[in-house]
Design an enzyme around this catalytic site. Structure first.
Site, PDB file in Angstrom:
ATOM      1  CG  HIS A 166      -2.140  -0.690   1.240  1.00 38.16           C
ATOM      2  ND1 HIS A 166      -2.663  -1.310   2.364  1.00 38.16           N
ATOM      3  CD2 HIS A 166      -3.044  -0.898   0.242  1.00 38.16           C
ATOM      4  CE1 HIS A 166      -3.813  -1.886   2.056  1.00 38.16           C
ATOM      5  NE2 HIS A 166      -4.076  -1.659   0.771  1.00 38.16           N
ATOM      6  CB  CYS A 262      -2.856   0.909   8.519  1.00 42.46           C
ATOM      7  SG  CYS A 262      -1.425   0.798   7.472  1.00 42.46           S
TER       8      CYS A 262
HETATM    9  N1  ARG Z   1      -3.946  -6.988   6.656  1.00 39.84           N
HETATM   10  C1  ARG Z   1      -4.363  -5.774   6.011  1.00 39.84           C
HETATM   11  C2  ARG Z   1      -4.319  -5.962   4.503  1.00 39.84           C
HETATM   12  O1  ARG Z   1      -3.445  -6.633   4.020  1.00 39.84           O
HETATM   13  C3  ARG Z   1      -3.508  -4.628   6.447  1.00 39.84           C
HETATM   14  C4  ARG Z   1      -3.964  -3.294   5.915  1.00 39.84           C
HETATM   15  C5  ARG Z   1      -3.036  -2.169   6.235  1.00 39.84           C
HETATM   16  N2  ARG Z   1      -3.612  -0.923   5.871  1.00 39.84           N
HETATM   17  C6  ARG Z   1      -2.974   0.080   5.237  1.00 39.84           C
HETATM   18  N3  ARG Z   1      -3.608   1.175   5.031  1.00 39.84           N
HETATM   19  N4  ARG Z   1      -1.779  -0.067   4.744  1.00 39.84           N
HETATM   20  O2  ARG Z   1      -5.147  -5.451   3.784  1.00 39.84           O
END
Ligand code: ARG
Length: 282
Positions: A166, A262
């Site tokens: 991300h 996050c």
């Molecule tokens: N386990 C989640 C996923 O893989 C973690 C999300 C993390 N969020 C972020 N905004 N980077 O989607």
């Protein structure tokens, strides 16, 4: 400008499936009491500087705690995420109903486009520039959709390291045209795009160690950065740039591939917008 954040308590947080490299081998390995304590520390820290709204946590949605992925908010417009993984798609209706019941106007993204909200779309503060990460979760096609619906220029950045799947885990736009980021997370062309928009004296380049510690995943409130970890060099660079660094460790959540930022979604000055007639009537 009042800052608000949306968070979701860690009651049902765990690693139940593997959808990013951080989760590998960690199914069932989170420590619930510690996760709840770390989440509460973050909540209390942010609540001293801003107002934190809460969405009800739901059982069997272990990643709902990562509210940054609810969607993208711009003024009163909410563009809901369409998650790439079916496990997280189950979160979509709950986030949508929270934003709709709080008077935001939901603009659904086209059916065939994956888009993971403010995990992959970050506004350069004070500008009309929206950085959009793509390659792992969000589709490049989301760019045209966002430019069409929002009064923003969207600059796409291709993510190439699966650990930094991300945008908000490898890039953090700061005030006055500054940014901190981890260049190897981006392809060469995207690195050039970043360099074209962020002059050398406004770049804070992260070491791999700081990047792995989720230093980019910082919550910005005024000139305070609330972050999981920052090495001495990074702390000094941020202080020299005029920031106050507050460390709130959330390493239980890194087991799922997320950290401070996050765990939050910023709802900037939407209240005043609602008051000034931007939102729909109650
Ligand atoms: N386990 C989640 C996923 O893989 C973690 C999300 C993390 N969020 C972020 N905004 N980077 O989607």
């Amino acid at each position: 400008m009042s800052t608000r954040f949306l968070m979701c308590s860690a009651e049902y947080f765990s690693v139940d499936y593997v959808i990013n490299p951080w989760m590998t081998g960690l199914i069932g390995k989170t420590l619930p009491a510690l996760a709840r304590k770390q989440w509460t520390d973050l909540y209390q820290t942010l609540n001293q500087m801003a107002r934190v709204e809460l969405i009800d946590p739901r059982p069997n949605l272990p990643d709902q705690v990562f509210t940054a992925n609810a969607g993208l908010l711009h003024k009163n417009i909410f563009i809901p995420s369409r998650f790439r993984h079916r496990q997280r798609r189950l979160e979509e209706p709950w986030f949508l109903s929270w934003f709709e019941s709080h008077k935001f106007e939901a603009v659904p993204i086209a059916e065939e486009i994956f888009f993971e909200g403010s995990g992959d779309a970050l506004l350069q503060p004070g500008t009309d520039l929206l950085w959009m990460g793509y390659g792992f979760r969000t589709d490049l096609k989301a760019r045209a959709f966002l430019e069409d619906r929002l009064p923003l220029r969207v600059l796409p950045l291709r993510l190439v390291d699966p650990r930094f799947y991300h945008l908000d885990v490898c890039f953090c736009p700061l005030l006055d045209g500054w940014a901190m980021y981890y260049p190897p997370a981006f392809d060469a062309e995207s690195q050039r795009l970043l360099e074209a928009h962020i002059p050398p004296e406004k770049r804070i380049i992260l070491s791999e160690e700081d990047a792995r510690g989720f230093a980019c995943n910082a919550v910005l409130i005024g000139k305070t950065l609330v972050m999981n970890q920052a090495g001495a060099g990074l702390q000094r660079a941020l202080m020299d740039a005029g920031y106050r660094v507050e460390i709130v460790s959330v390493d239980e959540f890194i087991k799922a591939g997320g950290a401070n930022k996050c765990l939050t979604m910023a709802i900037d000055d939407s209240e005043s917008l609602l008051g000034s007639g931007w939102g729909r009537a109650a």
